[in-house]
Structure formats: structure tokens, C-alpha cells
Scaffold this motif. Sequence first.
Motif, PDB file in Angstrom:
ATOM      1  N   CYS A  49       0.829  -1.204   0.000  1.00 11.57           N
ATOM      2  CA  CYS A  49       0.000   0.000   0.000  1.00 11.57           C
ATOM      3  C   CYS A  49       0.863   1.254   0.000  1.00 11.57           C
ATOM      4  O   CYS A  49       1.128   1.859   1.036  1.00 11.57           O
ATOM      5  CB  CYS A  49      -0.925  -0.002   1.214  1.00 11.57           C
ATOM      6  N   THR A  50       1.317   1.630  -1.167  1.00  6.88           N
ATOM      7  CA  THR A  50       2.089   2.858  -1.316  1.00  6.88           C
ATOM      8  C   THR A  50       1.265   3.837  -2.134  1.00  6.88           C
ATOM      9  O   THR A  50       0.297   3.460  -2.790  1.00  6.88           O
ATOM     10  CB  THR A  50       3.421   2.598  -2.039  1.00  6.88           C
ATOM     11  N   THR A  51       1.666   5.079  -2.123  1.00  8.55           N
ATOM     12  CA  THR A  51       0.947   6.085  -2.910  1.00  8.55           C
ATOM     13  C   THR A  51       1.154   5.858  -4.402  1.00  8.55           C
ATOM     14  O   THR A  51       0.434   6.409  -5.218  1.00  8.55           O
ATOM     15  CB  THR A  51       1.421   7.504  -2.549  1.00  8.55           C
ATOM     16  N   TYR A  52       2.119   5.010  -4.769  1.00  8.70           N
ATOM     17  CA  TYR A  52       2.408   4.776  -6.171  1.00  8.70           C
ATOM     18  C   TYR A  52       1.484   3.762  -6.827  1.00  8.70           C
ATOM     19  O   TYR A  52       1.239   3.813  -8.007  1.00  8.70           O
ATOM     20  CB  TYR A  52       3.869   4.331  -6.338  1.00  8.70           C
ATOM     21  N   ASN A  53       0.985   2.790  -6.055  1.00  5.30           N
ATOM     22  CA  ASN A  53       0.146   1.769  -6.684  1.00  5.30           C
ATOM     23  C   ASN A  53      -1.293   1.779  -6.189  1.00  5.30           C
ATOM     24  O   ASN A  53      -2.059   0.909  -6.508  1.00  5.30           O
ATOM     25  CB  ASN A  53       0.760   0.370  -6.514  1.00  5.30           C
ATOM     26  N   THR A  54      -1.655   2.771  -5.380  1.00  6.19           N
ATOM     27  CA  THR A  54      -3.032   2.925  -4.930  1.00  6.19           C
ATOM     28  C   THR A  54      -3.389   4.394  -4.998  1.00  6.19           C
ATOM     29  O   THR A  54      -2.522   5.248  -5.139  1.00  6.19           O
ATOM     30  CB  THR A  54      -3.211   2.413  -3.483  1.00  6.19           C
ATOM     31  N   SER A  55      -4.646   4.712  -4.915  1.00  7.95           N
ATOM     32  CA  SER A  55      -5.051   6.110  -5.060  1.00  7.95           C
ATOM     33  C   SER A  55      -5.291   6.748  -3.696  1.00  7.95           C
ATOM     34  O   SER A  55      -6.369   6.663  -3.142  1.00  7.95           O
ATOM     35  CB  SER A  55      -6.316   6.209  -5.920  1.00  7.95           C
ATOM     36  N   SER A  56      -4.271   7.377  -3.155  1.00  7.17           N
ATOM     37  CA  SER A  56      -4.404   8.096  -1.890  1.00  7.17           C
ATOM     38  C   SER A  56      -4.819   9.527  -2.199  1.00  7.17           C
ATOM     39  O   SER A  56      -4.198  10.203  -3.006  1.00  7.17           O
ATOM     40  CB  SER A  56      -3.085   8.093  -1.128  1.00  7.17           C
ATOM     41  N   TYR A  57      -5.868   9.972  -1.575  1.00  9.16           N
ATOM     42  CA  TYR A  57      -6.372  11.314  -1.847  1.00  9.16           C
ATOM     43  C   TYR A  57      -5.404  12.408  -1.432  1.00  9.16           C
ATOM     44  O   TYR A  57      -5.339  13.456  -2.026  1.00  9.16           O
ATOM     45  CB  TYR A  57      -7.712  11.527  -1.135  1.00  9.16           C
TER      46      TYR A  57
END
Length: 133
Positions: A49-57
Motif C-alpha cells: 500500500c504505497t501512494t504509487y500503486n493505490t489512489s491516496s487522496y
Amino acid sequence: MTMRFQLLSLVVIVSLAARGNCIRCYSCGSLEKGCDDPFDSSVVGSVECTTYNTSSYYGTEYEACYKAKLTIAGITSVIRGCGDVDVGNQCETYSGVEYCYYTCRTDECNGATFITSSVVLLMTSALTYLIIR
């Protein structure tokens, strides 16, 4: 070394060991094989769960895994993924629609039917109590 110092050292080590660069969570929805309850980890993979492979607002690192469960007219849908914060376990019912949201903070913890608190957190709390006491 005193017993108190040894326990404090253990608490610090356990706390640091529990924090990796990022958490791994199962990521899937009910339409995917194995995602519903009972969950099948042999079919569903986990993701970092990194900001690179998931969509963190907000561009922040994810700190928790979640499982969301929605039941409408007897039909249940489950979604598992990465979450920004650990909000615990909660269920609400509105007009016959039940919505449950479960969060946890250890790798691949959102695969369980019921999500419980981290063993590391429990150990840290117990050791801290012993030190302070």
C-alpha cells in the motif's frame, strides 16, 4: 542492565519492527473469486500500500488495511483494500441497509472474517503497563 531498561528496550524494538516501509493488504471486490466471506487467500493476492500503486487522496502513506461489507436485501458485497487510517471496527444500519467497516494495522490482516487488533499493539501496551507500574 536493569529489568526496567530491558523491558523498555523490548518495547521500542517491537514497536519499530512493527513499522515497515508500507503495509501489505488484500485488495479485491466481491466480483473477484475468493474475495467474499469466507475469504480465500490462495486466490486473492495482496498489494503493498504505497501512494504509487493505490489512489491516496492526500498523497500520504497508507497505515491500515480495511474490509468493507455492505448488505442490502440479503445480498452482501465485500471490498478489501488499503486505508489511510485505522478507525477500528464499526457497523451501521440505515433503512434496512447494513454497512460494516473493519480496519487493522498488520500485513494482510484484512483477510479474516473478523478483524482484530494487532498482537504487537497488545504486547506493547502490556509491556508499557508493566514498566510504568
